[in-house]
Design a protein around this motif. Sequence first.
Motif, short mmCIF file in Angstrom:
data_model
loop_
_atom_site.label_atom_id
_atom_site.label_comp_id
_atom_site.label_asym_id
_atom_site.label_seq_id
_atom_site.Cartn_x
_atom_site.Cartn_y
_atom_site.Cartn_z
N TRP A 1 0.78 -0.91 -0.08
CA TRP A 1 0.08 0.22 -0.17
C TRP A 1 0.76 1.17 0.17
O TRP A 1 0.30 2.18 -0.88
N ALA A 2 2.07 1.02 0.54
CA ALA A 2 2.89 2.63 0.63
C ALA A 2 3.17 2.56 -0.69
O ALA A 2 3.12 3.71 -1.33
N LYS A 3 3.99 1.68 -1.71
CA LYS A 3 3.97 2.07 -3.04
C LYS A 3 3.00 1.66 -3.58
O LYS A 3 2.51 2.89 -4.72
N GLN A 4 1.84 1.61 -3.40
CA GLN A 4 0.75 2.27 -4.27
C GLN A 4 -0.01 3.28 -4.08
O GLN A 4 -0.60 4.04 -5.21
N THR A 5 -0.32 3.65 -2.91
CA THR A 5 -0.60 4.81 -3.08
C THR A 5 0.27 6.20 -3.09
O THR A 5 -0.48 7.03 -3.49
N PHE A 6 1.50 5.52 -2.87
CA PHE A 6 2.89 6.30 -3.83
C PHE A 6 1.52 7.05 -5.05
O PHE A 6 2.48 8.13 -5.55
N GLU A 7 1.97 6.07 -5.95
CA GLU A 7 1.96 6.09 -7.49
C GLU A 7 0.52 6.40 -7.33
O GLU A 7 0.36 7.29 -8.46
N TRP A 8 -0.32 6.23 -6.47
CA TRP A 8 -2.03 6.79 -7.37
C TRP A 8 -2.12 8.37 -6.61
O TRP A 8 -2.34 9.05 -7.51
N THR A 9 -1.69 8.62 -5.70
CA THR A 9 -2.44 9.44 -5.12
C THR A 9 -1.49 10.87 -5.40
O THR A 9 -2.00 12.00 -5.87
N PHE A 10 -0.22 10.78 -5.66
CA PHE A 10 0.80 11.56 -6.10
C PHE A 10 0.98 11.39 -7.94
O PHE A 10 2.00 11.74 -8.20
N ASP A 11 0.33 10.54 -8.18
CA ASP A 11 0.78 10.01 -9.67
C ASP A 11 1.47 10.62 -9.98
O ASP A 11 2.48 10.84 -11.18
N ALA A 12 2.60 9.13 -9.05
CA ALA A 12 3.81 9.70 -9.63
C ALA A 12 4.68 9.28 -11.10
O ALA A 12 4.08 8.64 -11.47
N LYS A 13 4.98 9.67 -11.63
CA LYS A 13 6.54 9.49 -12.82
C LYS A 13 7.85 9.71 -12.71
O LYS A 13 8.04 10.19 -11.38
N ASP A 14 7.99 8.74 -13.51
CA ASP A 14 9.92 8.50 -13.57
C ASP A 14 10.21 9.75 -13.47
O ASP A 14 11.37 10.35 -12.63
N SER A 15 10.15 11.38 -13.90
CA SER A 15 10.68 12.65 -14.00
C SER A 15 10.45 13.99 -12.36
O SER A 15 11.07 14.56 -12.40
N ASP A 16 9.50 13.14 -11.74
CA ASP A 16 9.54 12.99 -10.87
C ASP A 16 10.43 14.18 -9.36
O ASP A 16 10.86 13.07 -9.69
N VAL A 17 10.54 15.38 -9.12
CA VAL A 17 10.98 15.57 -8.08
C VAL A 17 10.05 15.36 -6.33
O VAL A 17 9.28 16.17 -6.30
N PHE A 18 9.63 14.77 -5.35
CA PHE A 18 9.19 14.22 -4.26
C PHE A 18 9.49 14.75 -3.56
O PHE A 18 10.53 14.67 -2.85
N TRP A 19 8.35 16.07 -2.62
CA TRP A 19 9.13 16.37 -1.66
C TRP A 19 8.27 16.18 0.07
O TRP A 19 6.97 17.05 -0.58
N CYS A 20 8.46 15.08 0.33
CA CYS A 20 7.03 15.08 1.97
C CYS A 20 7.88 15.99 2.86
O CYS A 20 9.19 14.87 3.52
N THR A 21 7.76 16.51 3.27
CA THR A 21 8.33 17.31 3.96
C THR A 21 8.59 16.49 5.83
O THR A 21 8.62 17.35 7.05
N ALA A 22 7.58 15.71 6.25
CA ALA A 22 7.79 14.54 7.37
C ALA A 22 8.70 14.32 7.65
O ALA A 22 9.31 13.61 7.10
N ASP A 23 9.01 13.77 8.63
CA ASP A 23 9.65 13.64 10.08
C ASP A 23 9.12 12.15 9.72
O ASP A 23 8.43 11.44 9.78
N ILE A 24 10.87 11.55 9.84
CA ILE A 24 10.82 10.30 10.03
C ILE A 24 9.99 9.34 10.85
O ILE A 24 9.61 7.97 11.00
N GLY A 25 9.74 10.25 12.10
CA GLY A 25 9.31 9.97 13.50
C GLY A 25 8.14 9.78 13.29
O GLY A 25 7.60 9.72 14.05
N TRP A 26 7.19 10.21 11.80
CA TRP A 26 6.13 9.94 12.44
C TRP A 26 5.78 8.92 11.06
O TRP A 26 6.09 8.74 10.16
N ILE A 27 4.29 8.73 11.11
CA ILE A 27 4.05 7.49 10.28
C ILE A 27 4.04 7.98 8.72
O ILE A 27 4.48 7.11 7.49
N THR A 28 3.89 9.39 8.41
CA THR A 28 3.92 9.65 7.17
C THR A 28 4.91 10.03 5.94
O THR A 28 5.73 10.01 5.18
N GLY A 29 6.05 9.89 7.84
CA GLY A 29 7.51 9.38 6.83
C GLY A 29 8.11 8.22 7.50
O GLY A 29 9.06 8.12 6.69
N HIS A 30 7.43 7.63 7.45
CA HIS A 30 7.33 6.35 7.15
C HIS A 30 6.74 5.34 5.63
O HIS A 30 7.51 5.19 4.93
#
Length: 664
Positions: free
Chosen positions: A294-323
């Motif tokens: 689900w981490a991979k599938q939602t990353f690709e679906w919700t963010f419509d991730a493309k090979d050329s993207d530069v993604f930035w999630c500002t959450a700390d790895i101490g929270w689930i969003t950073g995981h």
Amino acid sequence: MSTATSPIESVLVENRVFPPPADFAAKARISGMAQYQALCDEAERDYEGYWARLARENVQWTKPFTQVLDQSNPPFYKWFADGELNASANCLDKHMGTPVENKTAIIFEADGGEVTKVTYKELLARVSQFANALKARGVQKGDRVLIYMPMTIEGVVAMQACARIGATHSVVFGGFSAKAVQERIVDVGATAVITANYQMRGGKELPLKAIVDDAIALGSCEAIKTIFVYERTATACNMVEGRDLSFAQALAGQATECEAVPVNAEHPLFILYTSGSTGKPKGVQHATGGYVLWAKQTFEWTFDAKDSDVFWCTADIGWITGHSYVAYGPLAAGATQIVFEGVPTFPNAGRFWQMIERHKCSIFYTAPTAIRSLIKAAESDESVHPKNWDLSSLRLLGSVGEPINPEAWMWYYKNIGKEKCPIVDTFWQTENGGHMITPLPGATPLVPGSCTLPLPGIAAAIVDEAGNEIPNGSGGILVVKKPWPSMIRNIWGDPERFKKSYFPEELKGYYLAGDGAVRSEDRGYFRITGRIDDVLNVSGHRMGTMEIESALVAKTDLVAEAAVVGRPDDLTGEAICAFVVLKRGKPTGEEAKQIAAELRNWVAKEIGPIAKPKDIRFGDNLPKTRSGKIMRRLLRSLAKGEAITQDTSTLENPAILDQLSEVN
Ligand code: WTA
């Protein structure tokens, strides 16, 4: 259950609708509502078949599964239970021999602005080498490792290295106190800690290792055999001979290859502590297979991730969003991502915008609190207004962690997205593993302040207190009617609490999210109205009111009794308001101010600075019924500064209300 008041009540009716831009939709992974609906229909027709398909497409299994969902012992569901995989191999090894191996995996920007980049191949070598260092100190499959690290490449390496050898990690946010670290070490039964000497935040060097030392000194940490210390800065820290190892020492002589250990799909990948409405924080246990899927599938679906993207999630790895959207999802998808060590306001409140320009960020994912504070900064200081930077690389924006008020949404849409970037308002929780209710940017027409519709296969619904679904337009309790692969598996060491907290009998076995929600009458869109339990959401951080109360009454020389409630706050969403009865009686004037300051510092020491009450009010007592029950409803009104209109006839001591109106 009480209904928490949401800060967005000012805009109950939202009529603005923003359909996906045609060119965005044309190129999107999920393009248009018909495609979304087709996926929902597939899940509806053959629930297990749908998830099995996604699991085969998204995950590399070392041993393919033959079972999909095992519901023989609800609510202890198992997914893909006879399959085997390794999470780190799914994030790194998988890309070797493909064009992704030489792609930048992480662009790291340090607090001071220095930039370091690693490719997938380099990251694999670093993870493997550190995994070997863990093994050399006896860490093995099934062991628990506590990670207390700054936002760095090494933080991600630490998590991935644990996953690689089948050790279960438990990351603790670097802002938590020694006491919080000690409690988690003990509860999770950790045998090793991975930390850094210091972390850099806002130009300041803040200790981490010293806090781990303090945690250990609190006792019951005898199981800890090794503390790995990343030398983030040149400043020395205390090192205990035989127990503590610097990264340089640990990595010396270790090979940069390390075979990934296959684990069962249900093997605990990590345990992440989060606040509940009662008792101590709970260790949310996640399984490997369903989570990676689900981490991979939602990353690709919700963010419509493309090979050329530069993604930035500002959450700390101490929270689930950073995981899910730093340490696992983007890597499993082979994306390039930015990891940022610092804070949004250093050296000034233009930092995020400057970094977007500098690194040509195309997908930006942050929390409403950050947006609100940057709006405030931009409005008071032209020089940090986003218009000063070139943000044209952006094509998609995201929001997470708390309700985003339509005003902030519109500002984000106009000033950052220049009215061409869709905004995905993603609703989910630590317990969910990945996004649950969110727009799909190439399909879903957006409505400010609404997280719109559940992802295909997520059976979200709104029910009454008996678990019956209620019509659109009426508020109720948010539930998920069917198990899904990335759901919480257990509360570490407390299966009874797991059952009681998340699957209360009266709700027909549905998963209880703990939030209130309402669906719009026209589109059936979900809008989250806030927690319905005693959990606060301060700047997107979950805090249990009981936890803060326990911390306050632990100051036994001063405090007799305490009650904590939330109140709406323009900046942080909710603010913590503590009502305190001192042993010596109600203080006034300067003394009250000084004791309030002392109590704030105490709470910061007991839990962490994020738990500091914003308001502290003193009284000779708390408002109680004749049977001695604290009337929290009244406290919530007092906290908001509202006139008391509720019936106070059952109150033992009505005079107390006046005393408690005064803020210190
Ligand atoms: C809240 C964070 C409204 C909610 C990923 C939930 C949200 C809690 C949203 C989980 C959103 C999270 N809109 N509310 N888009 N996202 N929440 O476990 O109250 O730190 O229950 O997970 O944050 O917080 P947690």
